[in-house]
Design an enzyme around this catalytic site. Structure first.
Site, PDB file in Angstrom:
ATOM      1  N   GLY A 247      -2.031  -5.616   8.563  1.00  0.00           N
ATOM      2  CA  GLY A 247      -3.171  -5.685   7.638  1.00  0.00           C
ATOM      3  C   GLY A 247      -2.918  -6.652   6.498  1.00  0.00           C
ATOM      4  O   GLY A 247      -3.775  -7.496   6.168  1.00  0.00           O
TER       5      GLY A 247
ATOM      6  N   HIS B  85       7.573 -30.986  10.383  1.00  0.00           N
ATOM      7  CA  HIS B  85       6.938 -29.702  10.032  1.00  0.00           C
ATOM      8  C   HIS B  85       5.931 -29.884   8.899  1.00  0.00           C
ATOM      9  O   HIS B  85       4.928 -29.172   8.840  1.00  0.00           O
ATOM     10  CB  HIS B  85       8.003 -28.670   9.673  1.00  0.00           C
ATOM     11  CG  HIS B  85       8.986 -28.479  10.785  1.00  0.00           C
ATOM     12  ND1 HIS B  85       8.617 -27.977  12.009  1.00  0.00           N
ATOM     13  CD2 HIS B  85      10.302 -28.800  10.879  1.00  0.00           C
ATOM     14  CE1 HIS B  85       9.675 -27.963  12.810  1.00  0.00           C
ATOM     15  NE2 HIS B  85      10.712 -28.462  12.146  1.00  0.00           N
TER      16      HIS B  85
ATOM     17  N   ASP C  19       0.876  -1.177   0.000  1.00  0.00           N
ATOM     18  CA  ASP C  19       0.000   0.000   0.000  1.00  0.00           C
ATOM     19  C   ASP C  19       0.912   1.226   0.000  1.00  0.00           C
ATOM     20  O   ASP C  19       2.143   1.110  -0.159  1.00  0.00           O
ATOM     21  CB  ASP C  19      -1.010  -0.043   1.159  1.00  0.00           C
ATOM     22  CG  ASP C  19      -0.378   0.168   2.527  1.00  0.00           C
ATOM     23  OD1 ASP C  19       0.867   0.270   2.605  1.00  0.00           O
ATOM     24  OD2 ASP C  19      -1.131   0.221   3.517  1.00  0.00           O
ATOM     25  N   HIS C  20       0.326   2.407   0.201  1.00  0.00           N
ATOM     26  CA  HIS C  20       1.105   3.646   0.164  1.00  0.00           C
ATOM     27  C   HIS C  20       2.210   3.655   1.225  1.00  0.00           C
ATOM     28  O   HIS C  20       3.235   4.293   1.028  1.00  0.00           O
ATOM     29  CB  HIS C  20       0.181   4.858   0.337  1.00  0.00           C
ATOM     30  CG  HIS C  20      -0.660   4.774   1.566  1.00  0.00           C
ATOM     31  ND1 HIS C  20      -1.746   3.920   1.660  1.00  0.00           N
ATOM     32  CD2 HIS C  20      -0.566   5.393   2.776  1.00  0.00           C
ATOM     33  CE1 HIS C  20      -2.281   4.034   2.868  1.00  0.00           C
ATOM     34  NE2 HIS C  20      -1.585   4.917   3.556  1.00  0.00           N
TER      35      HIS C  20
ATOM     36  N   HIS D 266      10.476 -23.964   9.167  1.00  0.00           N
ATOM     37  CA  HIS D 266       9.418 -24.692   9.881  1.00  0.00           C
ATOM     38  C   HIS D 266       8.025 -24.509   9.294  1.00  0.00           C
ATOM     39  O   HIS D 266       7.181 -25.377   9.439  1.00  0.00           O
ATOM     40  CB  HIS D 266       9.384 -24.250  11.357  1.00  0.00           C
ATOM     41  CG  HIS D 266      10.530 -24.800  12.163  1.00  0.00           C
ATOM     42  ND1 HIS D 266      10.585 -24.724  13.536  1.00  0.00           N
ATOM     43  CD2 HIS D 266      11.671 -25.440  11.771  1.00  0.00           C
ATOM     44  CE1 HIS D 266      11.705 -25.293  13.964  1.00  0.00           C
ATOM     45  NE2 HIS D 266      12.395 -25.720  12.914  1.00  0.00           N
ATOM     46  N   ASN D 267       7.757 -23.339   8.694  1.00  0.00           N
ATOM     47  CA  ASN D 267       6.389 -23.040   8.242  1.00  0.00           C
ATOM     48  C   ASN D 267       6.231 -23.056   6.732  1.00  0.00           C
ATOM     49  O   ASN D 267       5.121 -22.889   6.232  1.00  0.00           O
ATOM     50  CB  ASN D 267       5.932 -21.667   8.767  1.00  0.00           C
ATOM     51  CG  ASN D 267       6.185 -21.491  10.247  1.00  0.00           C
ATOM     52  OD1 ASN D 267       7.050 -20.723  10.651  1.00  0.00           O
ATOM     53  ND2 ASN D 267       5.463 -22.233  11.072  1.00  0.00           N
TER      54      ASN D 267
ATOM     55  N   GLY E  88       2.195  -0.600   6.388  1.00  0.00           N
ATOM     56  CA  GLY E  88       2.879   0.128   7.456  1.00  0.00           C
ATOM     57  C   GLY E  88       3.401  -0.774   8.558  1.00  0.00           C
ATOM     58  O   GLY E  88       4.587  -0.777   8.874  1.00  0.00           O
TER      59      GLY E  88
ATOM     60  N   ARG F 103       2.652 -30.875  10.343  1.00  0.00           N
ATOM     61  CA  ARG F 103       1.930 -29.723  10.914  1.00  0.00           C
ATOM     62  C   ARG F 103       1.261 -28.888   9.823  1.00  0.00           C
ATOM     63  O   ARG F 103       0.134 -28.417   9.985  1.00  0.00           O
ATOM     64  CB  ARG F 103       2.893 -28.877  11.754  1.00  0.00           C
ATOM     65  CG  ARG F 103       3.327 -29.658  12.997  1.00  0.00           C
ATOM     66  CD  ARG F 103       4.608 -29.198  13.627  1.00  0.00           C
ATOM     67  NE  ARG F 103       4.990 -30.117  14.689  1.00  0.00           N
ATOM     68  CZ  ARG F 103       6.161 -30.088  15.308  1.00  0.00           C
ATOM     69  NH1 ARG F 103       7.071 -29.193  14.986  1.00  0.00           N
ATOM     70  NH2 ARG F 103       6.442 -30.973  16.256  1.00  0.00           N
TER      71      ARG F 103
END
Ligand code: RB5
Length: 149
Positions: free
Chosen positions: A70, A133, A8-9, A98-99, A66, A136
């Protein structure tokens, strides 16, 4: 590797600071906006990038707003997207190990461009560890499927 990038901005400056790092890593990136300093709504750009990752037309995504909060909320609504908000190298490394994070979210108003560049380097150079992992991640996929019924 194909990567979609959006912001975004509040994320434009950082986006412009990290795209040279993507070039340095020889990554084929596509910019999904915004490209104006004018105030805009992060869900619009988070949606564009997350959609590309979710449908598999790109392998990874990068989103910047920012705080990164969001964009994280938006991205993690999409099936198959595992978005990780990272402000330092350790989280970036672990989000891959791990993810198997496939979207990197950066906080444009919290960290500086050099820190963001290093996070990007670590994130792209770290492979998923698999093993326990993967089990999971399979559970996360099962939750996604159950909730989408
Ligand atoms: C925009 O002012 C700001 O709210 C946005 O960039 C982001 O931080 C939202 O989570």
């Amino acid at each position: 590797m194909k990567v979609a990038i959006g912001c975004d901005h509040a994320g434009i400056t950082m986006k412009n600071e990290i795209t040279p790092v993507l070039d340095e890593l020889d990554i084929d990136w596509e910019d999904f906006g915004t490209n104006s300093e004018k105030s805009c709504d992060y869900p619009d750009f988070g949606e564009r990038v997350s959609e590309e990752v979710s449908k598999g037309s790109v392998e990874r995504g990068i989103l910047i707003c920012g705080t990164g909060i969001g964009m994280s909320i938006v991205a993690n609504k999409f099936p198959g997207v595992r978005a990780a908000l990272c402000s330092e190298d350790y989280s970036a490394k672990m989000s891959r190990l791990h993810n198997d994070a496939n979207v990197l979210v950066l906080p444009g108003r919290i960290i500086d461009g050099n820190t963001a560049g290093n996070i990007v380097r670590v994130w792209f150079k770290t492979d998923f560890e698999g093993g326990r992992h993967q089990r999971r991640l399979d559970k996360i996929t099962a939750i996604e499927k159950r909730l989408n019924k």
